[in-house]
Write a protein that holds these residues in place. Structure first.
Motif, PDB file in Angstrom:
ATOM      1  N   ASN A 316       0.864  -1.168   0.000  1.00 55.62           N
ATOM      2  CA  ASN A 316       0.000   0.000   0.000  1.00 55.62           C
ATOM      3  C   ASN A 316       0.905   1.223   0.000  1.00 55.62           C
ATOM      4  O   ASN A 316       1.388   1.654   1.042  1.00 55.62           O
ATOM      5  CB  ASN A 316      -0.923  -0.002   1.216  1.00 55.62           C
ATOM      6  N   GLU A 322      -5.624   6.891  -5.058  1.00 55.47           N
ATOM      7  CA  GLU A 322      -6.332   6.389  -6.233  1.00 55.47           C
ATOM      8  C   GLU A 322      -7.784   6.038  -5.924  1.00 55.47           C
ATOM      9  O   GLU A 322      -8.667   6.230  -6.757  1.00 55.47           O
ATOM     10  CB  GLU A 322      -5.597   5.164  -6.799  1.00 55.47           C
ATOM     11  N   ASP A 323      -8.030   5.483  -4.756  1.00 61.37           N
ATOM     12  CA  ASP A 323      -9.379   5.071  -4.361  1.00 61.37           C
ATOM     13  C   ASP A 323      -9.661   5.646  -2.978  1.00 61.37           C
ATOM     14  O   ASP A 323      -9.257   5.071  -1.960  1.00 61.37           O
ATOM     15  CB  ASP A 323      -9.479   3.542  -4.342  1.00 61.37           C
ATOM     16  N   ASP A 328      -5.817   2.084  -1.540  1.00 60.36           N
ATOM     17  CA  ASP A 328      -4.967   1.738  -2.687  1.00 60.36           C
ATOM     18  C   ASP A 328      -4.204   0.430  -2.501  1.00 60.36           C
ATOM     19  O   ASP A 328      -3.246   0.167  -3.231  1.00 60.36           O
ATOM     20  CB  ASP A 328      -3.957   2.858  -2.944  1.00 60.36           C
ATOM     21  N   GLN A 329      -4.618  -0.381  -1.545  1.00 62.87           N
ATOM     22  CA  GLN A 329      -3.888  -1.627  -1.331  1.00 62.87           C
ATOM     23  C   GLN A 329      -3.956  -2.501  -2.587  1.00 62.87           C
ATOM     24  O   GLN A 329      -4.984  -2.572  -3.264  1.00 62.87           O
ATOM     25  CB  GLN A 329      -4.468  -2.399  -0.148  1.00 62.87           C
ATOM     26  N   LEU A 330      -2.841  -3.167  -2.897  1.00 60.84           N
ATOM     27  CA  LEU A 330      -2.777  -4.029  -4.075  1.00 60.84           C
ATOM     28  C   LEU A 330      -1.964  -5.277  -3.749  1.00 60.84           C
ATOM     29  O   LEU A 330      -1.176  -5.309  -2.798  1.00 60.84           O
ATOM     30  CB  LEU A 330      -2.167  -3.275  -5.260  1.00 60.84           C
ATOM     31  N   ASP A 372      -3.696  -7.481  -8.378  1.00 57.71           N
ATOM     32  CA  ASP A 372      -5.049  -7.444  -7.826  1.00 57.71           C
ATOM     33  C   ASP A 372      -5.245  -6.165  -7.031  1.00 57.71           C
ATOM     34  O   ASP A 372      -4.321  -5.724  -6.322  1.00 57.71           O
ATOM     35  CB  ASP A 372      -5.306  -8.621  -6.870  1.00 57.71           C
ATOM     36  N   GLU A 373      -6.414  -5.562  -7.121  1.00 64.42           N
ATOM     37  CA  GLU A 373      -6.814  -4.526  -6.175  1.00 64.42           C
ATOM     38  C   GLU A 373      -7.450  -5.247  -4.978  1.00 64.42           C
ATOM     39  O   GLU A 373      -8.313  -6.116  -5.153  1.00 64.42           O
ATOM     40  CB  GLU A 373      -7.824  -3.572  -6.808  1.00 64.42           C
ATOM     41  N   THR A 374      -7.012  -4.893  -3.761  1.00 57.98           N
ATOM     42  CA  THR A 374      -7.461  -5.606  -2.565  1.00 57.98           C
ATOM     43  C   THR A 374      -7.928  -4.624  -1.494  1.00 57.98           C
ATOM     44  O   THR A 374      -7.527  -3.455  -1.477  1.00 57.98           O
ATOM     45  CB  THR A 374      -6.331  -6.486  -1.997  1.00 57.98           C
ATOM     46  N   GLU A 380     -10.626  -7.391  -4.216  1.00 54.98           N
ATOM     47  CA  GLU A 380     -11.689  -6.508  -4.687  1.00 54.98           C
ATOM     48  C   GLU A 380     -11.977  -6.806  -6.155  1.00 54.98           C
ATOM     49  O   GLU A 380     -13.108  -7.080  -6.541  1.00 54.98           O
ATOM     50  CB  GLU A 380     -11.287  -5.043  -4.494  1.00 54.98           C
ATOM     51  N   TYR A 383      -6.924  -6.524 -11.476  1.00 51.58           N
ATOM     52  CA  TYR A 383      -6.615  -5.427 -12.391  1.00 51.58           C
ATOM     53  C   TYR A 383      -6.025  -5.965 -13.692  1.00 51.58           C
ATOM     54  O   TYR A 383      -6.397  -5.535 -14.776  1.00 51.58           O
ATOM     55  CB  TYR A 383      -5.650  -4.454 -11.725  1.00 51.58           C
TER      56      TYR A 383
END
Length: 684
Positions: A316, A322-323, A328-330, A372-374, A380, A383
């Protein structure tokens, strides 16, 4: 006369004329005898240092060298990546958990996690191309220090037998074939525990080596790192014909909870101190198995390897930029199989001419790899996700000629061909495509021993790094498959008595480099750049118990495609240094090392700068005669309890309640505080 403690039988060597072939054989014999030795006349223990090896007449550049013996055995280590700091001028830092690859700096380059710095372990390339986190990703956290026999290093692309990622430098780890059976237990501050055991036994006409390690650590962080790592090495070595054969299996399995760099404005408000975290749900894991087979003789060098790798990391970097709702964790992830090898032939038409020719090939079958978006570790949406095939072949040749006594000329050339194929699997930003690229790289070097123990060197070489296959096949803005650059250096080397000193001045240019981008947590190609700088390296062993080594470097780094004053290279160190002092006696040995990471720009206009960092580590060990086979030791890491940064960046982050565009600011990770580790080793 000194005989290795571990030697199984006596050996004698006749003095031979200093031809190219005889010199190489003599050097190889000397390196096999590096370690702890006993003087037969006095009975005193003598610690032999790899830095003390004579390189004049063998090294083609003043910046080449090697480290072995006591250089490695009594070096205090916070983490395995610091073994690579045996390469003079190389700095290894960390901006995340103990399971993530280090961030490396060398010759004014911020090498991210390994771009432009190559590592080979028993001739197997360790860097990952098209990795889920960063190009050239170099993870040595599974390395067992006790298995490392020596580390050889080079700077610049002056040799023909290395290609991808070796533009700035390369290191070569050789693992032990034999080890006296041992068991070690080590504990320390912040929940640190390490247990390692192993040894070798005769098997057939060779030796079987087995070593295993368990490492556990929480670290000083508010979120316990909960690092749990398991490493193993099984290696069989035996003479075959006029050469040596080895086959080795390396395994590594680790999981951890990382604490990443923090926005400094959050310290004292959202988190209590520098050891806090803004996202306690981050996790990572690595699983890696590598099988390597080697055969080496005076005439042949053969290597084959296969690797399986499974990796995942939650990060993160920008929080709510971004969100603004879910954050913005990915999650970056990948799985791959790698197959490759080398064939090299050496010919010696005369005593003054050596010819080498070889081929390397590698195939990476990668997939799935993506992002991945998480939310708090839960998916979530995906991507992107790709299946990737990347293949390459490299052909090279090199000649070393001694036209006159003490004058050596080395010339080489290398050609590399790459094929990239990406296949979209899933996600919202994906594509499929194919691309090819190739490069040709000439190299030349001259060195002359102007007097006994004093030699001059001049070198020129071209090299490259590959780019991520996803960027190379991007249909709208493709990156070049191979990025080319060149290096030149001049220098001299002095080997007199117990002193070895080298001085080098170098220049480099590269078409593009990979720069960390905070808002994506990734690396992206940059403008072309130029650099120049110097290195001063010294090793002094005035007697049989004291050794001092030191290095000081300076560099000037600029982008060439940006206006003056706006062309600084973020993260490019302007200076670095290291000083080590060690003393070794029959029952006691001690070492202290200081490392200096110099100031550096954080953004292109140099208005934001990173300060220098100084760390001091110390080690003391006791091997009592009354407790045969036991060694008791302690290490104090960060002896002066520095509060400096281990790594720092400048980019935009959005914290709760901040403007939608975020706020640009410093993001840093502090060095780990002073800590004590103690251990005991029993040798059988």
């Amino acid at each position: 006369m000194a005989v290795p403690v571990w030697a199984q039988e006596e050996a004698a060597a006749e003095v031979e004329p200093q031809t190219t072939q005889n010199a190489a054989q003599q050097v190889q014999s000397e390196r096999e005898n590096i370690g702890v030795v006993i003087d037969e006349d006095s009975g005193n223990v003598i610690y032999v240092y790899g830095r003390g090896e004579k390189r004049i007449g063998e090294a083609i550049a003043a910046s080449e060298g090697g480290v072995a013996g006591a250089d490695l055995e009594i070096r205090p280590l916070l983490r395995p990546g610091e073994i690579l700091e045996a390469t003079p001028g190389l700095i290894a830092t960390q901006h995340s958990g103990g399971g993530k690859a280090n961030q490396f700096f060398l010759r004014g380059f911020n090498l991210d996690h390994g771009t432009d710095y190559a590592l080979y372990i028993d001739d197997m390339p360790v860097n990952f191309r098209t990795h889920g986190h960063g190009q050239g990703y170099l993870d040595v956290n599974g390395l067992i220090p006790e298995t490392v026999g020596r580390v050889d290093y080079r700077k610049g692309p002056y040799r023909a037998d290395t290609g991808d990622f070796s533009f700035v430098g390369a290191s070569f780890i050789t693992t032990h074939d034999q080890l006296q059976p041992f068991a070690t237990a080590e504990v320390g501050s912040y929940g640190y525990r390490r247990f390692v055991a192993g040894g070798s036994v005769p098997l057939g006409n060779g030796d079987l080596l087995v070593v295993g390690q368990v490492k556990l650590n929480d670290g000083p962080w508010e979120l316990p790192e909960d690092f749990e790592g398991y490493s193993g090495l099984v290696k069989y070595s035996a003479p075959v014909g006029d050469g040596d054969f080895q086959i080795a299996l390396h395994v590594y399995d680790a999981s951890w909870a990382p604490t990443e760099q923090l926005p400094e404005r959050a310290i004292g408000t959202l988190v209590e101190d520098h050891f806090g975290t803004l996202d306690p749900t981050l996790r990572g894991y690595t699983k890696r198995q590598v099988l390597t087979a080697n055969y080496e003789s005076d005439d042949w060098r053969l290597t084959a390897y296969t690797q399986h790798y499974d990796w995942s990391l939650l990060s993160n970097f920008t929080y709510f930029l971004e969100d603004p709702v879910n954050g913005d964790q990915l999650r970056q992830f990948e799985e791959r199989w790698t197959f490759g090898g080398r064939v090299e032939r050496t010919l010696r038409p005369t005593d003054r001419l050596t010819l080498r020719a070889g081929a390397e090939t590698r195939f990476d079958q990668i997939g799935p790899i993506g992002l991945d978006e998480t939310i708090d570790g839960a998916l979530e949406f995906n991507y992107n996700s790709f299946d990737i095939n990347e293949k390459s072949i490299g052909l090279y040749a090199e000649a070393t000629w001694e036209p006159l006594d003490r004058l050596f000329v080395t010339a080489g050339m290398r050609g590399d061909w790459y094929g990239f194929r990406t296949q979209a699997l899933d996600g919202v930003d994906v594509w499929s495509g194919k691309a090819n690229d190739d490069t040709f790289a000439p190299k030349i070097g001259v060195n002359y021993e102007v007097a006994d123990g004093i030699a001059l060197y001049a070198n020129y070489g071209e090299g490259f790094h590959s780019n991520d296959a996803r960027g190379v096949t991007n249909p709208t803005n493709p990156a070049p498959g191979l990025v080319k650059g060149e290096f030149e250096e001049v220098g001299f080397r002095v080997e007199r008595g117990g002193l070895i000193f080298s001085s080098v001045y170098w220049w480099s240019s590269i078409d593009s480099e990979l720069i960390y981008v905070g808002d994506s947590g990734a690396v992206e190609p940059s403008d072309p750049s130029k650099r120049h700088g110097y290195e001063l390296t010294a090793f002094w062993k005035p007697n049989n118990w004291l050794a001092v080594d030191a290095v000081w470097t300076g560099s000037h780094s600029r982008f060439t495609g940006l206006p003056e004053g706006e062309n600084f290279v973020p993260g490019a160190l302007e200076s670095s240094g290291e000083l080590g002092v060690s003393a070794a006696f029959r029952q006691w040995n001690a070492a202290i090392r200081a490392r200096y990471l110099g100031p550096h720009p954080l953004i292109e206009d140099n208005s934001q700068r990173g300060a220098s960092t100084v760390l001091v580590n110390a080690r003391l060990a006791w091997t009592p005669d009354d407790f045969s086979g036991f060694e008791f030791y302690g290490e104090v890491l960060n002896l002066l309890d520095s509060k400096d940064d281990d790594i720092d960046y400048f980019y935009a982050v959005r914290l709760p309640g901040e403007p939608a565009e975020g706020i640009e600011g410093r993001n840093s990770r502090i060095v780990e505080p002073r800590q004590l580790r103690v251990g005991v080793t029993k040798r059988f």
